[in-house]
Enzyme design. Structure first.
Site, PDB file in Angstrom:
ATOM      1  N   HIS A 187       0.875  -1.173   0.000  1.00  0.00           N
ATOM      2  CA  HIS A 187       0.000   0.000   0.000  1.00  0.00           C
ATOM      3  C   HIS A 187       0.907   1.215   0.000  1.00  0.00           C
ATOM      4  O   HIS A 187       1.682   1.408   0.936  1.00  0.00           O
ATOM      5  CB  HIS A 187      -0.912  -0.002   1.236  1.00  0.00           C
ATOM      6  CG  HIS A 187      -1.861   1.149   1.253  1.00  0.00           C
ATOM      7  ND1 HIS A 187      -3.171   1.038   0.868  1.00  0.00           N
ATOM      8  CD2 HIS A 187      -1.681   2.448   1.576  1.00  0.00           C
ATOM      9  CE1 HIS A 187      -3.765   2.217   0.966  1.00  0.00           C
ATOM     10  NE2 HIS A 187      -2.880   3.097   1.397  1.00  0.00           N
ATOM     11  N   CYS A 188       0.829   1.981  -1.057  1.00  0.00           N
ATOM     12  CA  CYS A 188       1.762   3.099  -1.202  1.00  0.00           C
ATOM     13  C   CYS A 188       1.104   4.396  -0.747  1.00  0.00           C
ATOM     14  O   CYS A 188       0.154   4.851  -1.367  1.00  0.00           O
ATOM     15  CB  CYS A 188       2.183   3.220  -2.661  1.00  0.00           C
ATOM     16  SG  CYS A 188       3.456   4.463  -2.913  1.00  0.00           S
ATOM     17  N   PRO A 189       1.599   5.003   0.330  1.00  0.00           N
ATOM     18  CA  PRO A 189       0.979   6.260   0.774  1.00  0.00           C
ATOM     19  C   PRO A 189       1.256   7.418  -0.179  1.00  0.00           C
ATOM     20  O   PRO A 189       0.430   8.323  -0.290  1.00  0.00           O
ATOM     21  CB  PRO A 189       1.624   6.508   2.142  1.00  0.00           C
ATOM     22  CG  PRO A 189       2.862   5.702   2.150  1.00  0.00           C
ATOM     23  CD  PRO A 189       2.673   4.570   1.220  1.00  0.00           C
TER      24      PRO A 189
END
Lengths: 488, 158
Positions: A187-189
């Site tokens: 999950h890439c912020p």
């Protein structure tokens, strides 16, 4: 239908009796809900479901802002100088790279990463039946793993308690988005979304093009500073070499002015330099890492967990998904076919599944059974089979543009069932609360014919208590899977 | 076709959903979409084994065709990359075309083979490509509450 087995109440009386519910029904009937409005995961939808983001979109605005700001400074302050002294291709290349970066970023952020819709209650019941009957007769909670063979290698599939299914291989549940995502990478912020099967290529394009862009800007900025300092130096030299032309104090003053004007532009250049310098390390590192992952057909998730590390012995735990050829791995991951979105965001929620909570609690189950049975007797059965035969007509109901925007995740060919609508016996307490009122077969979708009679079928009512029982005794070890609240 | 339609008409008046069978995915060859061809026990009395296996095998072939990594998919991928993937906004991908074919095939199979036998196949895309759901309908007049006849259906490889 007089020969309806379960008919205990005259259907005609039931249809008219709750007049308030009827009005409510009519009101709701005017506005059929789309599936994105009742989506159980933690996602946000825009443009009528065409664009989706994680609920915690992280620092996406910062990422976008930083890129736009730095490139803006570059185009504003450096390009004029560089075009003058070098070539006009510099801003052209920078513009192309910038556009590519921004478009890839938007694709990555707004595309469905490969979310798996949650299991329908029937499916979940079927899985639990299989688990329970294969075990001992005394009740025990469903096992959380299942082992399968992939390319002669044992792989464990875990059971996802939130989505109520065994996760396919390489699928992982993202706790931030509360969804199971296929080929889950991370999950890439920065991007504000999960990176999974469907948007990995966009993410990879983004970081590669961003590496090129930052390197390019960095190089141009260094060139700019170098050239400018040379010019300044030569200017100072020229003035010093011809002292007779100006009085000393005037020549000093001119030098000062020239230096200041150099500095004035250099401030923005220095800002760009700093931004690029710090981002280059991280972006280039990330690009290199992901290039390695692509070449060996791994995901970040698998790499971090060491699922296929060679420490345990090369033969035992090689990567079963790798094509054993770097080029094939790269091509398969990046140039493979684009899978469709499995969550049908723009489809309509089937109204037959939706039962008003109030009426469900008021009306006793047998009555409810009878009412829906009567419906089914009189209309649904005929309708469902007609619909099956003429199911292509349903596409006419879908809004235009569905087929064109497929990469943003729209299911083109069909509408997956509203997988989390609970049956009357309320399988899931944590699922979406809002339930549109059931319509007496006025509107329909392809899935309604399958789900609506099932919801009242006593066969499945028998099956359904078991999930609720199982929920009580489940003890969850995996924190990301915590989705159930034990019934006290 | 007239015979089948006549059967559908009869089904309409008398059918009720009795059970659902779920054909699970077969992951033995990786994550490509493939369904198990094991014949579930609930369907033993309803449909011939060969017909069922043919349906599942054809579906598997369709999915394999959709997910095939070859010249055409590379071309599509490279073209997409070159246009910053904007081509996905205009063009239908090969996968989607095959999905449409699959939808038509399932519809045809339902009409010709499954509905006359009181069965109905749900397109896997509606179930997240996880299962092929086969709904079993029974005549109203015949059996009463047929709760799940013996349970293990299309059992997964353990």
């Amino acid at each position: 239908m007089k020969n309806c087995e379960y008919q205990q109440i005259d259907p005609r009386t039931l249809v008219v009796s709750p007049s308030s519910a009827q009005k409510h029904t009519e009101k709701e009937a005017e506005r059929p809900r789309r599936k994105w409005e009742v989506f159980p995961g933690k996602n946000r939808f825009f443009c009528g479901g065409r664009i989706m983001l994680a609920r915690q979109s992280g620092v996406l605005p910062l990422t976008l802002g930083l890129i736009v700001f730095t490139c803006g400074l570059f185009f504003g302050f450096d390009c004029s100088f560089l075009v003058e002294h070098l070539t006009v291709f510099i801003p052209m290349i920078a513009a192309v790279l910038f556009l590519f970066v921004v478009i890839s970023l938007l694709w990555t952020s707004f595309t469905d990463p490969g979310i798996l819709p949650r299991a329908t209650p029937d499916e979940a019941a079927d899985i639990e039946k299989q688990i329970n009957t294969s075990g001992s007769s005394t009740y025990r909670p469903p096992p959380r793993t299942k082992e399968i063979l992939i390319n002669q290698q044992v792989v464990k599939l875990k059971y996802c308690f939130t989505c109520k299914m065994f996760r396919p291989p390489r699928t992982s549940h993202c706790s931030l988005c509360d969804n199971c995502v296929e080929r889950f990478d991370h999950h890439c912020p920065w991007v504000g979304n999960c990176v999974g099967k469907r948007n990995y290529r966009f993410f990879y394009s983004f970081i590669i093009s961003l590496s090129f862009l930052t390197s390019f800007i960095f190089g141009c900025v260094i060139t700019h500073i170098t050239l400018r300092s040379q010019i300044c130096k030569s200017l100072v030299q020229a003035i010093q070499e011809s002292p007779a032309r100006y009085p000393l104090y005037i020549s000093h003053f001119i030098i000062l002015i020239e230096m200041l004007s150099c500095l004035d532009t250099s401030l923005c250049t220095v800002v760009e330099l700093v931004v690029c310098f710090f981002s280059i390390w991280s972006i280039l590192g990330l690009s290199g890492f992901h290039t390695y992952l692509v070449a060996s057909n791994l995901t970040t998730n698998e790499d971090i967990k060491g699922s296929w590390s060679s420490k345990r012995g090369a033969d035992e735990s090689g990567n079963p998904y790798s094509h054993s050829n770097i080029i094939t791995n790269c091509c398969a991951t990046l140039c493979g076919p684009m899978p469709p979105s499995l969550i049908d965001r723009r489809g309509f929620v089937p109204p037959d599944e939706a039962i008003p909570a109030a009426s469900a609690s008021e009306i006793e189950l047998p009555l409810f059974t009878a009412k829906n049975d009567a419906h089914m007797c009189t209309q649904s059965t005929k309708d469902m089979l007609e619909r099956m035969v003429h199911s292509s007509d349903f596409h006419g109901l879908c809004p235009p543009g569905t087929s064109k925007t497929a990469p943003l995740g729209l299911g083109v060919t069909s509408t997956p069932a509203r997988s989390t609508q609970p049956s009357p016996s309320a399988l899931c307490s944590q699922q979406h609360v809002h339930q549109p009122v059931a319509l007496p077969c006025t509107t329909y979708s392809r899935s309604s014919k399958r789900d609506s009679p099932l919801s009242i079928n006593p066969a499945f009512r028998l099956a359904s208590p078991s999930p609720s029982l199982s929920r009580v005794s489940l003890i969850l070890d995996d924190s990301p899977d915590t989705g159930f609240v034990p019934i006290p | 076709m007239a015979t089948e339609f006549h059967n559908l008409q009869e089904l309409r008046h008398s059918a009720s959903l009795a059970n659902k069978v779920f054909i699970q995915r077969d992951y033995s060859e990786g994550t490509t979409c493939k369904f198990q061809t094991k014949f579930p026990s609930e369907l033993e009395s309803r449909i011939e084994r060969t017909l069922f296996e043919d349906t599942v095998k054809t579906l598997n072939n369709y999915y394999a065709e959709a997910e095939k990594i070859g010249g055409q998919s590379y071309l599509e991928g490279c073209l997409a990359c070159a246009t910053a993937y904007l081509i996905f906004l205009c063009m239908e991908t090969r996968y989607e075309k095959v999905l449409k074919k699959i939808g038509k095939y399932i519809q045809e199979q339902n009409e010709k083979i499954y509905a006359p036998r009181g069965l109905l196949i749900t397109d896997p895309i509606e179930r997240g490509m996880r299962v092929i759901e086969i709904s079993i309908y029974e005549d109203r007049g015949s059996s009463g509450s047929s709760s799940g006849s013996s349970s293990v259906s299309g059992s997964t490889a353990r």
